[in-house]
Scaffold this motif. Structure first.
Motif, PDB file in Angstrom:
ATOM      1  N   ALA A  18     -43.874  25.251 -98.462  1.00 26.39           N
ATOM      2  CA  ALA A  18     -42.472  25.535 -98.791  1.00 26.39           C
ATOM      3  C   ALA A  18     -41.502  24.979 -97.754  1.00 26.39           C
ATOM      4  O   ALA A  18     -40.389  24.571 -98.095  1.00 26.39           O
ATOM      5  CB  ALA A  18     -42.273  27.047 -98.917  1.00 26.39           C
ATOM      6  N   LEU A  19     -41.928  24.967 -96.495  1.00 28.10           N
ATOM      7  CA  LEU A  19     -40.995  24.611 -95.416  1.00 28.10           C
ATOM      8  C   LEU A  19     -41.171  23.195 -94.886  1.00 28.10           C
ATOM      9  O   LEU A  19     -40.526  22.825 -93.910  1.00 28.10           O
ATOM     10  CB  LEU A  19     -41.139  25.613 -94.263  1.00 28.10           C
ATOM     11  N   THR A  20     -42.016  22.410 -95.502  1.00 25.19           N
ATOM     12  CA  THR A  20     -42.210  21.035 -95.030  1.00 25.19           C
ATOM     13  C   THR A  20     -41.354  20.035 -95.794  1.00 25.19           C
ATOM     14  O   THR A  20     -41.469  18.836 -95.584  1.00 25.19           O
ATOM     15  CB  THR A  20     -43.689  20.614 -95.166  1.00 25.19           C
ATOM     16  N   THR A  21     -40.472  20.533 -96.656  1.00 22.00           N
ATOM     17  CA  THR A  21     -39.561  19.648 -97.382  1.00 22.00           C
ATOM     18  C   THR A  21     -38.564  19.035 -96.408  1.00 22.00           C
ATOM     19  O   THR A  21     -37.851  19.752 -95.699  1.00 22.00           O
ATOM     20  CB  THR A  21     -38.799  20.426 -98.469  1.00 22.00           C
ATOM     21  N   TYR A  22     -38.507  17.727 -96.388  1.00 16.92           N
ATOM     22  CA  TYR A  22     -37.640  17.019 -95.435  1.00 16.92           C
ATOM     23  C   TYR A  22     -36.175  17.410 -95.593  1.00 16.92           C
ATOM     24  O   TYR A  22     -35.462  17.626 -94.604  1.00 16.92           O
ATOM     25  CB  TYR A  22     -37.817  15.508 -95.638  1.00 16.92           C
ATOM     26  N   GLU A  23     -35.710  17.538 -96.853  1.00 19.17           N
ATOM     27  CA  GLU A  23     -34.297  17.834 -97.109  1.00 19.17           C
ATOM     28  C   GLU A  23     -33.888  19.212 -96.607  1.00 19.17           C
ATOM     29  O   GLU A  23     -32.690  19.488 -96.455  1.00 19.17           O
ATOM     30  CB  GLU A  23     -34.000  17.726 -98.605  1.00 19.17           C
ATOM     31  N   LEU A  24     -34.860  20.078 -96.331  1.00 11.91           N
ATOM     32  CA  LEU A  24     -34.545  21.411 -95.830  1.00 11.91           C
ATOM     33  C   LEU A  24     -33.837  21.354 -94.477  1.00 11.91           C
ATOM     34  O   LEU A  24     -33.123  22.275 -94.084  1.00 11.91           O
ATOM     35  CB  LEU A  24     -35.824  22.246 -95.727  1.00 11.91           C
ATOM     36  N   LEU A  25     -33.997  20.256 -93.755  1.00  7.55           N
ATOM     37  CA  LEU A  25     -33.345  20.098 -92.458  1.00  7.55           C
ATOM     38  C   LEU A  25     -31.821  20.088 -92.574  1.00  7.55           C
ATOM     39  O   LEU A  25     -31.118  20.326 -91.586  1.00  7.55           O
ATOM     40  CB  LEU A  25     -33.812  18.804 -91.783  1.00  7.55           C
ATOM     41  N   THR A  26     -31.295  19.794 -93.770  1.00  7.07           N
ATOM     42  CA  THR A  26     -29.838  19.793 -93.927  1.00  7.07           C
ATOM     43  C   THR A  26     -29.258  21.188 -93.714  1.00  7.07           C
ATOM     44  O   THR A  26     -28.113  21.318 -93.257  1.00  7.07           O
ATOM     45  CB  THR A  26     -29.446  19.320 -95.340  1.00  7.07           C
ATOM     46  N   VAL A  27     -30.020  22.224 -94.010  1.00 11.95           N
ATOM     47  CA  VAL A  27     -29.490  23.590 -93.933  1.00 11.95           C
ATOM     48  C   VAL A  27     -29.113  23.979 -92.507  1.00 11.95           C
ATOM     49  O   VAL A  27     -27.957  24.339 -92.251  1.00 11.95           O
ATOM     50  CB  VAL A  27     -30.491  24.599 -94.545  1.00 11.95           C
ATOM     51  N   PRO A  28     -30.039  23.930 -91.520  1.00 11.08           N
ATOM     52  CA  PRO A  28     -29.625  24.309 -90.161  1.00 11.08           C
ATOM     53  C   PRO A  28     -28.575  23.377 -89.573  1.00 11.08           C
ATOM     54  O   PRO A  28     -27.716  23.827 -88.790  1.00 11.08           O
ATOM     55  CB  PRO A  28     -30.935  24.244 -89.363  1.00 11.08           C
ATOM     56  N   MET A  29     -28.603  22.099 -89.937  1.00  4.80           N
ATOM     57  CA  MET A  29     -27.618  21.160 -89.396  1.00  4.80           C
ATOM     58  C   MET A  29     -26.213  21.487 -89.893  1.00  4.80           C
ATOM     59  O   MET A  29     -25.243  21.490 -89.127  1.00  4.80           O
ATOM     60  CB  MET A  29     -27.995  19.727 -89.768  1.00  4.80           C
ATOM     61  N   PHE A  30     -26.079  21.768 -91.177  1.00  2.00           N
ATOM     62  CA  PHE A  30     -24.762  22.098 -91.714  1.00  2.00           C
ATOM     63  C   PHE A  30     -24.281  23.452 -91.206  1.00  2.00           C
ATOM     64  O   PHE A  30     -23.088  23.652 -90.977  1.00  2.00           O
ATOM     65  CB  PHE A  30     -24.792  22.088 -93.250  1.00  2.00           C
ATOM     66  N   ILE A  31     -25.190  24.384 -91.047  1.00  3.51           N
ATOM     67  CA  ILE A  31     -24.809  25.689 -90.493  1.00  3.51           C
ATOM     68  C   ILE A  31     -24.332  25.529 -89.053  1.00  3.51           C
ATOM     69  O   ILE A  31     -23.323  26.115 -88.646  1.00  3.51           O
ATOM     70  CB  ILE A  31     -25.994  26.674 -90.567  1.00  3.51           C
ATOM     71  N   LEU A  32     -25.045  24.715 -88.280  1.00  3.01           N
ATOM     72  CA  LEU A  32     -24.640  24.465 -86.894  1.00  3.01           C
ATOM     73  C   LEU A  32     -23.281  23.774 -86.838  1.00  3.01           C
ATOM     74  O   LEU A  32     -22.451  24.085 -85.979  1.00  3.01           O
ATOM     75  CB  LEU A  32     -25.701  23.608 -86.197  1.00  3.01           C
ATOM     76  N   MET A  33     -23.036  22.850 -87.754  1.00  3.02           N
ATOM     77  CA  MET A  33     -21.738  22.178 -87.814  1.00  3.02           C
ATOM     78  C   MET A  33     -20.618  23.185 -88.046  1.00  3.02           C
ATOM     79  O   MET A  33     -19.574  23.143 -87.391  1.00  3.02           O
ATOM     80  CB  MET A  33     -21.751  21.132 -88.936  1.00  3.02           C
ATOM     81  N   ALA A  34     -20.843  24.109 -88.984  1.00  2.90           N
ATOM     82  CA  ALA A  34     -19.839  25.131 -89.260  1.00  2.90           C
ATOM     83  C   ALA A  34     -19.616  26.041 -88.054  1.00  2.90           C
ATOM     84  O   ALA A  34     -18.485  26.436 -87.760  1.00  2.90           O
ATOM     85  CB  ALA A  34     -20.265  25.958 -90.472  1.00  2.90           C
ATOM     86  N   GLU A  35     -20.687  26.376 -87.343  1.00  7.12           N
ATOM     87  CA  GLU A  35     -20.555  27.233 -86.158  1.00  7.12           C
ATOM     88  C   GLU A  35     -19.703  26.555 -85.088  1.00  7.12           C
ATOM     89  O   GLU A  35     -18.819  27.179 -84.492  1.00  7.12           O
ATOM     90  CB  GLU A  35     -21.948  27.553 -85.589  1.00  7.12           C
ATOM     91  N   PHE A  36     -19.960  25.270 -84.828  1.00 10.44           N
ATOM     92  CA  PHE A  36     -19.192  24.544 -83.821  1.00 10.44           C
ATOM     93  C   PHE A  36     -17.729  24.405 -84.230  1.00 10.44           C
ATOM     94  O   PHE A  36     -16.831  24.518 -83.398  1.00 10.44           O
ATOM     95  CB  PHE A  36     -19.800  23.159 -83.573  1.00 10.44           C
ATOM     96  N   MET A  37     -17.484  24.155 -85.517  1.00  6.60           N
ATOM     97  CA  MET A  37     -16.099  24.040 -85.978  1.00  6.60           C
ATOM     98  C   MET A  37     -15.378  25.374 -85.877  1.00  6.60           C
ATOM     99  O   MET A  37     -14.175  25.422 -85.593  1.00  6.60           O
ATOM    100  CB  MET A  37     -16.074  23.522 -87.415  1.00  6.60           C
ATOM    101  N   GLY A  38     -16.102  26.466 -86.094  1.00  5.15           N
ATOM    102  CA  GLY A  38     -15.495  27.776 -85.937  1.00  5.15           C
ATOM    103  C   GLY A  38     -15.066  28.034 -84.501  1.00  5.15           C
ATOM    104  O   GLY A  38     -14.008  28.611 -84.247  1.00  5.15           O
ATOM    105  N   VAL A  39     -15.886  27.572 -83.563  1.00  6.39           N
ATOM    106  CA  VAL A  39     -15.564  27.731 -82.143  1.00  6.39           C
ATOM    107  C   VAL A  39     -14.318  26.925 -81.764  1.00  6.39           C
ATOM    108  O   VAL A  39     -13.494  27.347 -80.951  1.00  6.39           O
ATOM    109  CB  VAL A  39     -16.762  27.290 -81.267  1.00  6.39           C
TER     110      VAL A  39
END
Length: 428
Positions: free
Chosen positions: A52-73
């Protein structure tokens, strides 16, 4: 009966408040155990996390979440609302329209509807009340404007749909742009229509053209990140995963430039990203277990055959699905709805001749309505808390926007090319 027991168990667990991930795992495991025995169940439980977790596209989730966190800061959202307000100040309803535009811009770097609603509730509701809006109307604008983030890239909702359906995440993100713009326009038009009967005051403060142009600089970071995330995917230069990583890097640089990213804020951004990503990962693993049960029992295949044998219009079946999603939105959150329905419903939709990318956008639009309707209505509860507006007032305040959005959904169903045009022009 074998099929019914796990589904009944799932709904029972959800009703008594068990988290969706745990509910899916327990009910799916029970179904596999009943249908295929203990050995098969143990084999699936040991293999599911890895597959379930070896899908390459799944990496977009933490990256986009991190982007939102930095923009919030970085604190850019507050400045953006102020900048947009300078351009709309002389329009009747200008502050409300500024909140809608800010919601769309926030969605372009967040992808989280609840986060967008919370931010708008804090920064725009007081400004609208000061201009003569009732707290009810101001809060409802903030709540409904937060839903735009579900469509505007980088939409976590569209990414999750892509992971569940196997549809290209890049095409889904691009497909969300035009409907996202249309939702923004629909909400703005609704504000204007509501204010025809109850006009509010206009800002007495004036700004020179030079000051307005200078305020546009604030939008630079949003335009930059949107170009990185969506532009690179559209032109085929980068994959969604690569674009998400570049977006997170860009947000990090902007946060550093703002001077707000200290060691404590940086650490908290990483912790928040890890917690949210782990939660989504757990849901995906548990959804796979439930998916194995559905596959083994042939639920989807039998449903496709049954619907195909019916002598009814495909649009009648689609109408029933629209009603189903509206009802589910009253009680379940978006991720739960997608997990429970997409593995079963999507094959039926495709068999009827509908495009899976278009259907994904329609489902997300229907889910937008779900997050502002009772009894769940997460956006309404968030805005009610941060803006100190009664929940009952907000639920009644969003009704006109819901009716207008239903009208927009009807148009997109009648003319699917509105959704599919932009992804069809993207470079592969």
């Amino acid at each position: 009966m074998i099929i019914a027991i796990p589904f009944l168990l799932l709904f029972f667990l959800l009703m008594i408040g068990i988290p969706v991930a745990i509910s899916l795992a327990i009910s799916g495991a029970a179904g596999i155990l009943i249908a295929n025995g203990l050995d098969v169940l143990l084999g699936i439980l040991s293999a599911s996390p890895g597959s379930a977790l070896t899908t390459y596209e799944l990496l977009t989730v933490p990256m986009f979440i991190l982007m939102a966190e930095f923009m919030g800061v970085s604190g850019i959202t507050n400045s953006l609302f102020s900048a947009v307000s300078k351009w709309t100040q002389k329009i009747n309803g200008g502050v409300g329209i500024a909140a809608v535009i800010t919601g769309a811009a926030f969605g372009a770097i967040s992808g989280s509807s609840t986060a967008a609603a919370a931010t708008l509730g804090k920064i725009s509701t007081p400004a609208m009340v000061e201009q003569g809006y009732t707290p009810k109307m101001a809060g409802s604008i903030a709540a409904i404007s937060g839903t735009i983030a579900m469509l505007i890239p980088p939409s976590i909702a569209l990414i999750f749909y892509g992971l569940l359906s196997g549809v290209s995440i890049g095409d889904l993100l691009i497909a969300g742009i035009v409907p996202g713009i249309l939702v923004t326009l629909t909400i703005a038009i609704t504000i204007k229509l509501l204010l025809l009967k109850n006009p509010v005051g206009k800002s007495e403060q004036t700004y020179s053209l030079k000051e307005k142009i200078a305020s546009v600089k604030v939008a630079g970071p949003f335009i930059l990140l949107f170009a990185i995330v969506t532009g690179l995917i559209y032109t085929g230069i980068a994959t969604p995963v690569e674009s998400s990583a570049l977006g997170a890097l860009g947000a990090l640089l902007l946060a550093l430039k703002s001077g707000n990213l200290g060691s404590k804020a940086f650490k908290q951004a990483l912790i928040n990203t890890s917690c949210i990503s782990a939660m989504i990962g757990l849901i995906i693993v548990c959804a796979h277990i439930f998916g194995y049960f559905i596959t083994m029992t042939g639920v989807t295949r039998n449903l496709v055959n049954y619907v195909g044998a019916l002598d009814v219009s495909p649009y009648f079946v689609l109408f029933l699905l629209v009603i189903l999603y509206l009802v589910l939105g009253l009680f379940l959150d978006l991720i739960s709805i997608l997990i429970l329905t997409i593995p079963v419903v999507l094959p039926v939709v495709v068999a009827l001749g509908f495009d899976p990318i278009w259907f994904g956008v329609i489902v997300i639009l229907l889910s937008e309505i779900g997050i502002v309707t009772p009894p769940v209505g997460m956006n309404v509860f968030v805005v009610a808390k941060v803006a100190d507006v009664p929940v009952r007032d907000l639920f009644s305040g969003v009704i006109p926007y819901i009716l207008m959005l239903l009208g927009l959904i009807s148009i997109l169903i009648a003319f699917p090319e509105i959704v599919l045009w932009l992804p069809s022009t993207a470079m592969k």
